[in-house]
Enzyme design. Structure first.
Site, PDB file in Angstrom:
ATOM      1  N   HIS A  95       0.853  -1.200   0.000  1.00  0.00           N
ATOM      2  CA  HIS A  95       0.000   0.000   0.000  1.00  0.00           C
ATOM      3  C   HIS A  95       0.879   1.237   0.000  1.00  0.00           C
ATOM      4  O   HIS A  95       1.980   1.242   0.563  1.00  0.00           O
ATOM      5  CB  HIS A  95      -0.987   0.004   1.176  1.00  0.00           C
ATOM      6  CG  HIS A  95      -0.370   0.048   2.544  1.00  0.00           C
ATOM      7  ND1 HIS A  95      -0.060   1.224   3.181  1.00  0.00           N
ATOM      8  CD2 HIS A  95      -0.025  -0.945   3.395  1.00  0.00           C
ATOM      9  CE1 HIS A  95       0.450   0.960   4.373  1.00  0.00           C
ATOM     10  NE2 HIS A  95       0.492  -0.351   4.533  1.00  0.00           N
ATOM     11  N   ASP A  97      -0.301   4.424   0.906  1.00  0.00           N
ATOM     12  CA  ASP A  97      -0.680   5.459   1.866  1.00  0.00           C
ATOM     13  C   ASP A  97       0.011   5.228   3.203  1.00  0.00           C
ATOM     14  O   ASP A  97       0.463   4.117   3.506  1.00  0.00           O
ATOM     15  CB  ASP A  97      -2.201   5.518   2.054  1.00  0.00           C
ATOM     16  CG  ASP A  97      -2.781   4.253   2.690  1.00  0.00           C
ATOM     17  OD1 ASP A  97      -2.288   3.148   2.365  1.00  0.00           O
ATOM     18  OD2 ASP A  97      -3.719   4.367   3.499  1.00  0.00           O
ATOM     19  N   ASP A 128       6.241   0.993   6.577  1.00  0.00           N
ATOM     20  CA  ASP A 128       4.811   0.727   6.415  1.00  0.00           C
ATOM     21  C   ASP A 128       4.174   1.749   5.469  1.00  0.00           C
ATOM     22  O   ASP A 128       3.585   2.721   5.923  1.00  0.00           O
ATOM     23  CB  ASP A 128       4.134   0.779   7.792  1.00  0.00           C
ATOM     24  CG  ASP A 128       2.675   0.362   7.759  1.00  0.00           C
ATOM     25  OD1 ASP A 128       2.279  -0.342   6.823  1.00  0.00           O
ATOM     26  OD2 ASP A 128       1.944   0.760   8.680  1.00  0.00           O
ATOM     27  N   GLU A 159      -5.171   1.666   2.762  1.00  0.00           N
ATOM     28  CA  GLU A 159      -5.023   0.615   3.757  1.00  0.00           C
ATOM     29  C   GLU A 159      -5.066   1.174   5.171  1.00  0.00           C
ATOM     30  O   GLU A 159      -5.643   0.559   6.079  1.00  0.00           O
ATOM     31  CB  GLU A 159      -3.703  -0.123   3.519  1.00  0.00           C
ATOM     32  CG  GLU A 159      -3.557  -1.443   4.285  1.00  0.00           C
ATOM     33  CD  GLU A 159      -3.007  -1.280   5.689  1.00  0.00           C
ATOM     34  OE1 GLU A 159      -3.121  -2.221   6.496  1.00  0.00           O
ATOM     35  OE2 GLU A 159      -2.462  -0.197   5.993  1.00  0.00           O
ATOM     36  N   GLU A 160      -4.476   2.350   5.376  1.00  0.00           N
ATOM     37  CA  GLU A 160      -4.441   2.940   6.714  1.00  0.00           C
ATOM     38  C   GLU A 160      -5.785   3.529   7.126  1.00  0.00           C
ATOM     39  O   GLU A 160      -5.948   3.975   8.264  1.00  0.00           O
ATOM     40  CB  GLU A 160      -3.366   4.033   6.782  1.00  0.00           C
ATOM     41  CG  GLU A 160      -1.951   3.572   6.450  1.00  0.00           C
ATOM     42  CD  GLU A 160      -1.360   2.621   7.478  1.00  0.00           C
ATOM     43  OE1 GLU A 160      -2.088   2.184   8.389  1.00  0.00           O
ATOM     44  OE2 GLU A 160      -0.164   2.299   7.357  1.00  0.00           O
ATOM     45  N   HIS A 427       3.491   3.265  12.529  1.00  0.00           N
ATOM     46  CA  HIS A 427       2.392   4.058  13.083  1.00  0.00           C
ATOM     47  C   HIS A 427       2.835   4.958  14.233  1.00  0.00           C
ATOM     48  O   HIS A 427       2.015   5.675  14.801  1.00  0.00           O
ATOM     49  CB  HIS A 427       1.225   3.187  13.577  1.00  0.00           C
ATOM     50  CG  HIS A 427       0.489   2.468  12.496  1.00  0.00           C
ATOM     51  ND1 HIS A 427      -0.825   2.082  12.629  1.00  0.00           N
ATOM     52  CD2 HIS A 427       0.863   2.074  11.257  1.00  0.00           C
ATOM     53  CE1 HIS A 427      -1.213   1.474  11.522  1.00  0.00           C
ATOM     54  NE2 HIS A 427      -0.194   1.447  10.676  1.00  0.00           N
TER      55      HIS A 427
END
Length: 455
Positions: A95, A97, A128, A159-160, A427
């Site tokens: 992903h 994003d 990520d 995705e996030e 994150h």
């Protein structure tokens, strides 16, 4: 021609500035989906990824998805590369994003400037999932015209944000996803120098529990004693979820052991340090730490409606609501788990208080097939790339699109890999990726694609 690990490693080394440059560029693009999944910044991010994939022969394009109501939604990247109609087809997922950065002051480096410190490259999205995109790009670049499998690519743009457009997008582009093997590069390794396949993901079930004892607030001095406030009653209900050993006491929930067997348990000291557990706290539950984190269910109160302390006054709270996030064992239907949770709360109302449960979202977990051919090829490739036996690991969190993808394409063999490691801080502030680990991940995926082509 059969490529050796040394040959692929030499190719990756020669291309390394370009491969690592993908991660550096991705960090600088600031593709924060929380700032608008259909925004211009996300379109530019998708176009960048499509351009890089075209460099390695993939006919890639940025496409705007539509949500279930038909509204313009996330910017996705899809593409394909056919080398032989009789060869296996591999879908590569990552992903583009990233998570937002609420407070840049919490970072030791500028979050949107790639900063190399020792073996780690820092920046939001480094692991990520810019690292995942770089793995796919680097592996295809290393194989070049010796690629022996057909390739399909899906690089997601939300995705996030929960992948709300994922199912409508697959339904609209079914043929672009149909494949024999799916490689999801959105997880990580046991350590920067110890590779892993991700063997399982827990599912999730979330609900709101409403507790009511009074029709309106009353004075705590006048009625306190025979009448308990809603917050206390809710707390009593919450406390019943776990027994004296810290085992979840909700009947009807499945639990299990790590998929494929436990090769190495997690180190408690490392886990406590990573989570910041206070010294006086004893970890709860029984069994291996790995099973408690990966394959046994857990329930967490993630929200509680209570009056703030600084503005409190002497009244008995008439009602309250708390939200529970249940992590479900990988192979249990989350709707069955949700029913068990609803039944538990409504049957255990303290002192006859009114309890009503509102089910919210439910997502299926996933378990790898440890015996399939693609799994064995992946484990061999990881060992050749890292020079050490892989240590399989599960994940306590959920990636709901993986079981959805498996449901739509039940014959596809799914492999979950990725560039993260225990100190990547995905994150969180100071997110980073191990440069040496990422290089080996690229080599491993190139070796895997080569093996799948020969099979």
């Amino acid at each position: 021609m059969i490529l050796t690990a040394d040959q692929i490693r030499a190719r990756v080394d020669a291309d390394w500035p370009q491969i690592l440059g993908v991660v550096e560029d991705r960090i600088a693009l600031r593709p924060i989906s929380a700032h608008g999944i259909n925004g211009e910044h996300m379109r530019k991010s998708a176009e960048y990824v499509a351009n890089k994939l075209r460099e390695v022969g993939v006919d890639a394009k940025a496409v705007q998805a539509r949500d279930k109501d038909g509204n313009p939604s996330a910017w996705e990247v899809i593409g394909s590369l056919e080398v032989n109609p009789n060869a296996p087809t591999v879908l590569l997922y990552a992903h583009h994003d990233v998570q937002p950065v609420p407070d840049e002051k919490e970072w030791d480096t500028a979050p949107f400037e790639a900063t190399l410190k020792g073996d780690r490259l820092y920046g939001r999205g480094a692991c990520d999932d810019a690292g995942g995109i770089a793995i796919h790009y680097g592996a295809l670049r290393a194989l070049g015209d010796q690629l022996g499998v057909n390739i399909k690519v899906f690089i997601e743009g939300e995705e996030e944000m929960g992948s709300a457009s994922f199912i409508p997008f697959i339904e609209a582009h079914h043929d672009e996803f149909d494949s024999d093997v799916i490689i999801v590069a959105d997880s990580g390794n046991w350590a920067p120098d110890v590779p892993s396949l991700t063997t399982s993901l827990r599912g999730n079930a979330t609900c709101d529990v409403h507790v009511k004892v009074l029709g309106h607030p009353v004075h705590s001095g006048q009625y306190g004693g025979p009448v308990l406030d809603a917050n206390t009653l809710a707390s009593m209900l919450i406390a019943k979820m776990y027994d004296e050993k810290g085992e979840l006491a909700i009947p009807g929930l499945m639990e299990g052991e790590p998929i494929g067997g436990l090769q190495r348990d997690l180190d408690e000291a490392d886990m406590r340090a990573a989570a910041g557990v206070v010294d006086s706290f004893t970890l709860v539950g029984t069994g291996s730490l790995a099973s408690r984190l990966w394959t046994k269910p857990s329930a967490t109160v993630i929200g509680f409606d209570a009056h703030p302390v600084k503005d409190s006054f002497n009244v008995i709270s008439p009602e309250t609501t708390f939200r529970v996030s249940l992590r479900v064992a990988p192979q249990q239907d989350p709707h069955v788990a949700m029913d068990a949770m609803v039944d538990f709360f409504e049957k255990n109302a303290p002192f006859g208080a009114e309890v009503h449960v509102e089910p919210l979202e439910a997502g299926m977990g996933w378990a790898m097939n440890p015996d399939c051919e693609a799994t064995q090829d992946a484990l061999t490739s990881l060992k050749e790339a890292f020079g050490i036996d892989p240590v399989n690991k599960g994940e306590g969190g959920s990636i709901p699109f993986i079981p959805e993808l498996q449901k739509i394409f039940p014959d596809a063999q799914v492999l979950v890999t990725g560039p993260e490691d225990p100190i990547s801080n995905a994150h969180s502030p100071n997110e980073s990726v191990s440069v040496s680990g990422l290089r080996k991940d690229v080599v491993a995926e190139a070796l895997l694609l080569d093996k799948l082509g020969r099979a």
